[in-house]
Motif scaffolding. Structure first.
Motif, short mmCIF file in Angstrom:
data_model
loop_
_atom_site.label_atom_id
_atom_site.label_comp_id
_atom_site.label_asym_id
_atom_site.label_seq_id
_atom_site.Cartn_x
_atom_site.Cartn_y
_atom_site.Cartn_z
N ASP A 144 -10.88 9.43 1.48
CA ASP A 144 -9.54 10.00 1.63
C ASP A 144 -9.29 10.55 3.03
N ILE A 145 -10.35 11.04 3.69
CA ILE A 145 -10.20 11.52 5.07
C ILE A 145 -9.83 10.37 5.99
N ILE A 146 -10.56 9.26 5.87
CA ILE A 146 -10.28 8.09 6.72
C ILE A 146 -8.89 7.54 6.43
N ALA A 147 -8.48 7.57 5.16
CA ALA A 147 -7.18 7.00 4.76
C ALA A 147 -6.01 7.92 5.03
N GLU A 148 -6.25 9.15 5.43
CA GLU A 148 -5.16 10.13 5.57
C GLU A 148 -4.02 9.63 6.45
N PRO A 149 -4.28 9.03 7.62
CA PRO A 149 -3.15 8.56 8.44
C PRO A 149 -2.29 7.50 7.75
N ILE A 150 -2.92 6.55 7.07
CA ILE A 150 -2.12 5.51 6.42
C ILE A 150 -1.45 6.03 5.15
N ASP A 151 -2.03 7.08 4.54
CA ASP A 151 -1.35 7.71 3.40
C ASP A 151 -0.08 8.42 3.86
N ILE A 152 -0.15 9.05 5.04
CA ILE A 152 1.02 9.76 5.57
C ILE A 152 2.10 8.77 6.00
N SER A 153 1.70 7.70 6.68
CA SER A 153 2.69 6.74 7.19
C SER A 153 3.13 5.72 6.14
N GLY A 154 2.34 5.59 5.07
CA GLY A 154 2.67 4.61 4.03
C GLY A 154 2.55 3.18 4.52
N SER A 155 1.58 2.93 5.41
CA SER A 155 1.46 1.61 6.03
C SER A 155 0.57 0.66 5.23
N TYR A 156 0.69 0.69 3.92
CA TYR A 156 0.04 -0.30 3.05
C TYR A 156 0.91 -0.46 1.80
N ARG A 157 0.77 -1.61 1.16
CA ARG A 157 1.61 -1.90 0.00
C ARG A 157 0.88 -1.72 -1.33
#
Length: 333
Positions: free
Chosen positions: A123-136
């Motif tokens: 979840d730490i590594i994924a935090e930026p893409i979770d914030i930006s929503g840059s995955y489907r």
């Protein structure tokens, strides 16, 4: 991947900072109406080109970290403009700011405090893409996490562990994975190896260089360790008391330093088997002045061995050294 002066003339900077200032104001007491102003960063300008590393060096308290935090807007600057990919990054807000922040990231100095102890590594590594929503899909999220994990050399089996289960070097790799997961164009590295054991520092530095070659990312690399800077930097900017006092290519700064402060910093680098005669050594006299009450004229004049009356009364401009394009210094010497 060093860029030459001629190459930079034909390339637009990926990041441009102009006349950046960061002042902190606070009261002098409950009954006092007087305010004290601390000039942490005072009129700093810089350009960062694609694929290069610009190092910012200087003593603790010179404004290096504040400059980086102001650029990325962890703290908003008091004055100045920050242009990222031709857009005024300093004026963006809302969705535009969130989108722009995918292209600029930061690696922090202390890997122990930079990671949330309640979050798993995944979840730490994924935090930026979770914030930006840059995955489907969740599958795409996991794919991005695993790719970042592999690029920094983290074992995939460790993704469900927590930060306290890792060494300092491994934690910094987690922080680096978090910074690169969105493949940014600019990464601000704030003393990224200073909190690590010497045996681990070289591995992290080599990792950063490998990632630069692979991703084409540009670094602003903040450090007080000139030996590290000499290894990683294409260009070097020397700061003192919130000001830039010298700037140039790595070779300019290390082989032909012009400012007295830069020369003294370089003289302080330890060298095994080589002892400089005492009459050739330059030492910085006195303590760093307080940014609450900076000296008049040249900011370095209170500690400079070549100080003149002009230095005490007039602040020198940052001007190009004759015959050395791109090499600038703020000194009357």
């Amino acid at each position: 991947m060093e860029t030459t002066i001629s190459e930079r003339k034909n390339t637009e900077p990926i990041l441009r900072v102009e006349h950046l200032k960061k002042y902190y104001t606070y009261g002098n007491g409950f009954l006092s109406h007087r305010k004290t102003v601390i000039k942490a960063v005072d009129d700093v300008s810089l350009s960062l080109y694609p694929g290069e590393t610009l190092a910012i060096v200087g003593e603790s308290g010179c404004g290096k970290s504040t400059t980086a935090k102001s650029i990325i807007r962890i703290t908003d600057p008091t004055e100045g403009t920050i242009t990222l990919h031709g857009k005024d990054f300093g004026k963006l807000s809302g969705k535009e700011l969130k989108s722009a922040r995918q292209k600029i990231k930061m690696i922090f100095q202390d890997p122990y405090s930079a990671l949330n102890p309640r979050m798993t590594v995944r979840d730490i590594i994924a935090e930026p893409i979770d914030i930006s929503g840059s995955y489907r899909t969740q599958a795409e999220r996991e794919e991005k996490i695993l790719e970042a994990c592999d690029m920094v050399g983290l074992n995939r089996d460790y993704l469900d562990r927590y930060p306290h289960e890792f060494s300092g070097g491994q934690r910094q790799r987690i922080g680096i994975a978090r910074a690169i997961i969105e493949k940014p164009d600019v990464i601000l590295c704030d003393e990224p190896v200073s909190a690590l054991d010497v045996s681990i520092q070289a591995k992290v530095i080599n990792l950063l260089k490998e990632l630069q070659d692979k991703l084409g990312v540009s670094y602003i690399f903040i450090s007080h360790d000139l030996s590290v800077v000499r290894h990683v930097a294409d260009r070097v900017m020397v700061m003192y008391l919130g000001h830039v006092v010298e700037e140039g290519s790595r070779d300019d700064i290390f082989n032909s330093p012009k400012h007295p402060y830069t020369r003294i910093l370089l003289d302080s680098i330890p060298s095994i088997g080589k002892e400089m005669p005492e009459d050739e050594q330059q030492l910085i006299a006195g303590d760093l002045p307080s940014p609450e009450n900076p000296p008049s004229g040249c900011c370095f004049h209170t500690r400079c061995p070549h100080c003149s009356e002009q230095c005490r009364n007039t602040a020198p401009a940052l001007t190009e050294v004759p015959g050395q394009p791109g090499h600038r210094m703020a000194c009357f010497c």
